[in-house]
Motif scaffolding. Sequence first.
Motif, PDB file in Angstrom:
ATOM      1  N   SER A  86      15.613 -46.120  -2.105  1.00  0.00           N
ATOM      2  CA  SER A  86      16.401 -46.979  -2.901  1.00  0.00           C
ATOM      3  C   SER A  86      17.705 -47.416  -2.783  1.00  0.00           C
ATOM      4  O   SER A  86      18.302 -48.314  -2.975  1.00  0.00           O
ATOM      5  CB  SER A  86      15.977 -46.686  -4.574  1.00  0.00           C
ATOM      6  OG  SER A  86      16.715 -45.693  -4.770  1.00  0.00           O
ATOM      7  N   ASP A  87      18.424 -46.540  -1.895  1.00  0.00           N
ATOM      8  CA  ASP A  87      19.734 -46.822  -1.707  1.00  0.00           C
ATOM      9  C   ASP A  87      19.911 -47.343  -0.222  1.00  0.00           C
ATOM     10  O   ASP A  87      20.985 -47.608   0.268  1.00  0.00           O
ATOM     11  CB  ASP A  87      20.497 -45.149  -1.842  1.00  0.00           C
ATOM     12  CG  ASP A  87      19.949 -44.231  -0.710  1.00  0.00           C
ATOM     13  OD1 ASP A  87      18.644 -44.256  -0.510  1.00  0.00           O
ATOM     14  OD2 ASP A  87      20.677 -43.254  -0.460  1.00  0.00           O
ATOM     15  N   CYS A  88      18.807 -47.887   0.140  1.00  0.00           N
ATOM     16  CA  CYS A  88      18.711 -48.229   1.672  1.00  0.00           C
ATOM     17  C   CYS A  88      18.446 -49.577   1.705  1.00  0.00           C
ATOM     18  O   CYS A  88      18.457 -50.154   2.957  1.00  0.00           O
ATOM     19  CB  CYS A  88      17.720 -47.582   2.533  1.00  0.00           C
ATOM     20  SG  CYS A  88      17.909 -45.710   2.504  1.00  0.00           S
ATOM     21  N   TYR A  89      18.725 -50.551   0.622  1.00  0.00           N
ATOM     22  CA  TYR A  89      18.156 -51.731   0.722  1.00  0.00           C
ATOM     23  C   TYR A  89      19.298 -52.684   1.672  1.00  0.00           C
ATOM     24  O   TYR A  89      18.506 -53.291   2.357  1.00  0.00           O
ATOM     25  CB  TYR A  89      18.261 -52.306  -0.861  1.00  0.00           C
ATOM     26  CG  TYR A  89      18.067 -53.896  -0.825  1.00  0.00           C
ATOM     27  CD1 TYR A  89      16.805 -54.292  -0.869  1.00  0.00           C
ATOM     28  CD2 TYR A  89      19.207 -54.727  -0.837  1.00  0.00           C
ATOM     29  CE1 TYR A  89      16.495 -55.638  -0.986  1.00  0.00           C
ATOM     30  CE2 TYR A  89      18.954 -56.122  -0.826  1.00  0.00           C
ATOM     31  CZ  TYR A  89      17.467 -56.651  -0.983  1.00  0.00           C
ATOM     32  OH  TYR A  89      17.335 -58.080  -1.067  1.00  0.00           O
ATOM     33  N   GLU A  90      20.405 -52.433   1.698  1.00  0.00           N
ATOM     34  CA  GLU A  90      21.242 -53.129   2.553  1.00  0.00           C
ATOM     35  C   GLU A  90      21.093 -52.831   4.042  1.00  0.00           C
ATOM     36  O   GLU A  90      20.989 -54.009   4.914  1.00  0.00           O
ATOM     37  CB  GLU A  90      22.767 -52.494   2.401  1.00  0.00           C
ATOM     38  CG  GLU A  90      23.899 -53.509   2.997  1.00  0.00           C
ATOM     39  CD  GLU A  90      25.147 -53.355   2.746  1.00  0.00           C
ATOM     40  OE1 GLU A  90      25.887 -53.204   3.488  1.00  0.00           O
ATOM     41  OE2 GLU A  90      25.489 -52.967   1.574  1.00  0.00           O
ATOM     42  N   PHE A  92      18.024 -52.124   5.259  1.00  0.00           N
ATOM     43  CA  PHE A  92      16.729 -52.640   5.663  1.00  0.00           C
ATOM     44  C   PHE A  92      16.834 -54.278   5.800  1.00  0.00           C
ATOM     45  O   PHE A  92      16.239 -54.903   6.514  1.00  0.00           O
ATOM     46  CB  PHE A  92      15.782 -52.252   4.594  1.00  0.00           C
ATOM     47  CG  PHE A  92      14.978 -51.072   4.987  1.00  0.00           C
ATOM     48  CD1 PHE A  92      13.935 -50.964   5.878  1.00  0.00           C
ATOM     49  CD2 PHE A  92      15.335 -49.869   4.554  1.00  0.00           C
ATOM     50  CE1 PHE A  92      13.319 -49.868   6.320  1.00  0.00           C
ATOM     51  CE2 PHE A  92      14.812 -48.597   4.792  1.00  0.00           C
ATOM     52  CZ  PHE A  92      13.722 -48.612   5.715  1.00  0.00           C
ATOM     53  N   SER A  93      17.857 -54.843   4.965  1.00  0.00           N
ATOM     54  CA  SER A  93      18.123 -56.306   4.749  1.00  0.00           C
ATOM     55  C   SER A  93      18.946 -56.629   6.304  1.00  0.00           C
ATOM     56  O   SER A  93      18.216 -57.793   6.765  1.00  0.00           O
ATOM     57  CB  SER A  93      18.829 -56.703   3.922  1.00  0.00           C
ATOM     58  OG  SER A  93      18.485 -56.499   2.539  1.00  0.00           O
TER      59      SER A  93
END
Length: 158
Positions: A86-90, A92-93
């Motif tokens: 959940s801390d990897c959103y950026e 993956f974006s």
Amino acid sequence: MSISRISSGPGGKDVLLIASPAALSEPSRVALPEPAPAAAAGLILPDGSINWGCPCLGGMATGPCAQPFRDAFSCFHYSEAEPKGSDCYEKFSEMQACMGNYPELYGRDDDEDEPVLPGTGTAPGGDRSVLPGTGPAPGEDRAPVAADEPDAKELAKP
């Protein structure tokens, strides 16, 4: 004819061969050791690191979006957040944005093109897995589909 061998690097792992013009005019007699198969190790190596040479990554670790992919995948693998990643959103974006710049390489999967039968969450080819966002409506009770029931194509026949 002479060939000089120079070893360097930690443990002498790097080898530099210097050959004379006479040595280069003949076929090579140098025998290189077989590389250790990266595929045999699996995705995660025994030390817990990621095996970027694993064929299970489907070539994603190479190519124009290799670095954003590696950053996102590493972030997820080493994430200690709850839920995991959940801390990897950026990251993956950034990977998704990169992939959008190369649609010929990172086009949609063939599976994504299959239509979904309305209200069932299944593809017409008999795939009975529930697709995201297609589960039962609130308050609707849907029993699991038995393996011996006819598939959607058979039900659609007159």
